[in-house]
Enzyme design. Structure first.
Site, short mmCIF file in Angstrom:
data_model
loop_
_atom_site.label_atom_id
_atom_site.label_comp_id
_atom_site.label_asym_id
_atom_site.label_seq_id
_atom_site.Cartn_x
_atom_site.Cartn_y
_atom_site.Cartn_z
N LYS A 1 41.15 40.94 45.33
CA LYS A 1 41.55 41.27 43.96
C LYS A 1 42.69 42.29 44.01
O LYS A 1 43.00 42.86 45.07
CB LYS A 1 40.38 41.87 43.17
CG LYS A 1 39.12 41.01 43.12
CD LYS A 1 39.31 39.75 42.29
CE LYS A 1 38.02 38.93 42.27
NZ LYS A 1 38.20 37.64 41.58
N SER B 1 41.35 32.82 41.73
CA SER B 1 41.40 34.03 40.90
C SER B 1 42.68 34.83 41.08
O SER B 1 42.99 35.69 40.26
CB SER B 1 40.19 34.92 41.20
OG SER B 1 40.26 35.45 42.51
#
Length: 257
Positions: free
Chosen positions: A91, A50
């Site tokens: 993230k 990701s």
């Protein structure tokens, strides 16, 4: 006079003192650097893709142990929140409390408070998201998105939650400062310049370069100090051996006569 300033094995006393001091200081720097780094940083392994291409799947990163109140837009953080599965995740912070985060403008860019943000780290140069979205970030919360916008499961997929997809600042466990593995991808994390113009600016890099310098400098001093003795022995003047032998020969000659 020369013999008073030298030890029996031919080493200068000053040299021996300095080499011992170098080893002692080196040990302090080397061990102190490791302890300092262990107190400030926590290693993590990235389980998914990701965050590619910034951080690849399986990469090992070093996260500085900081509180959520020290996090700024553009930071890559490790966080843990029960609503997200109660497992450490990595993230990028794109919005903080009070921000209006939207995507995309007519050039495919993310906007924060109506201001477009350039994101050069995105694969292929963008767009900022394959699907449009809009979110108001509650106070004390962070809006988090992965750099691989096509595959990342992040705040965009949780917009219908009460928190509008955001996580509380206290969920942050650390701020990623560097990639440690694989070695060909080692490097410090850049602070995106596009976020610097927004209120609050960007965060400062942690002290990892100083930690590494302490460890490396300590290793050099230890090796240099330890090598002084053998090098000095090899390069120093050889001890004369003929004087006492000459006296024995002279005494023998006298007995013969």
């Amino acid at each position: 006079m020369s013999g008073a300033g030298r030890t029996g094995d031919g080493h200068g006393r000053a040299g021996r003192v300095l080499s011992g001091l170098a080893v002692a200081v080196g040990c302090v720097l080397f061990l102190g650097g490791f302890v300092w780094g262990a107190l400030l940083y926590q290693p993590y392994t990235v389980p998914t893709d990701s965050m590619t291409p910034t951080i690849g799947q399986g990469a090992r990163v070093l996260a500085e142990r900081v509180g959520g109140d020290e996090v700024r837009r553009g930071d890559i953080v490790v966080f843990k929140d029960k609503a997200w599965g109660d497992a450490p995740m990595i993230k990028r912070v794109v919005g903080v409390g009070g921000d209006s985060v939207r995507c995309c403008d007519d050039r495919g860019r993310l906007t924060i408070g109506g201001k477009p943000v350039e994101e050069p780290y995105l694969p292929g140069g963008g767009p900022a998201s394959p699907t449009e979205f809009s979110a108001e970030v509650p106070e004390g919360q962070l809006f988090l998105i992965g750099d691989h916008r096509m595959t990342s499961v992040d705040s965009r997929s949780r917009l219908t939650d009460a928190s509008h997809g955001s996580v509380p600042r206290e969920a942050v466990k650390g701020r990623v400062d560097a990639t440690a593995w694989p070695m060909d991808g080692w490097g410090m994390m850049d602070r995106p310049e596009s976020f610097a113009a927004l209120p609050g600016g960007t965060s400062r890099p942690g002290p990892l370069p100083l930690v590494l310098a302490a460890v490396a400098g300590g290793a050099v001093l230890i090796l240099g100090g330890a090598a002084y003795g053998p090098v000095a022995t090899r390069l120093g003047p050889r001890r004369a051996t003929g004087g006492s032998g000459g006296k024995r020969k002279e005494g023998t000659a006298e007995r013969v006569r």
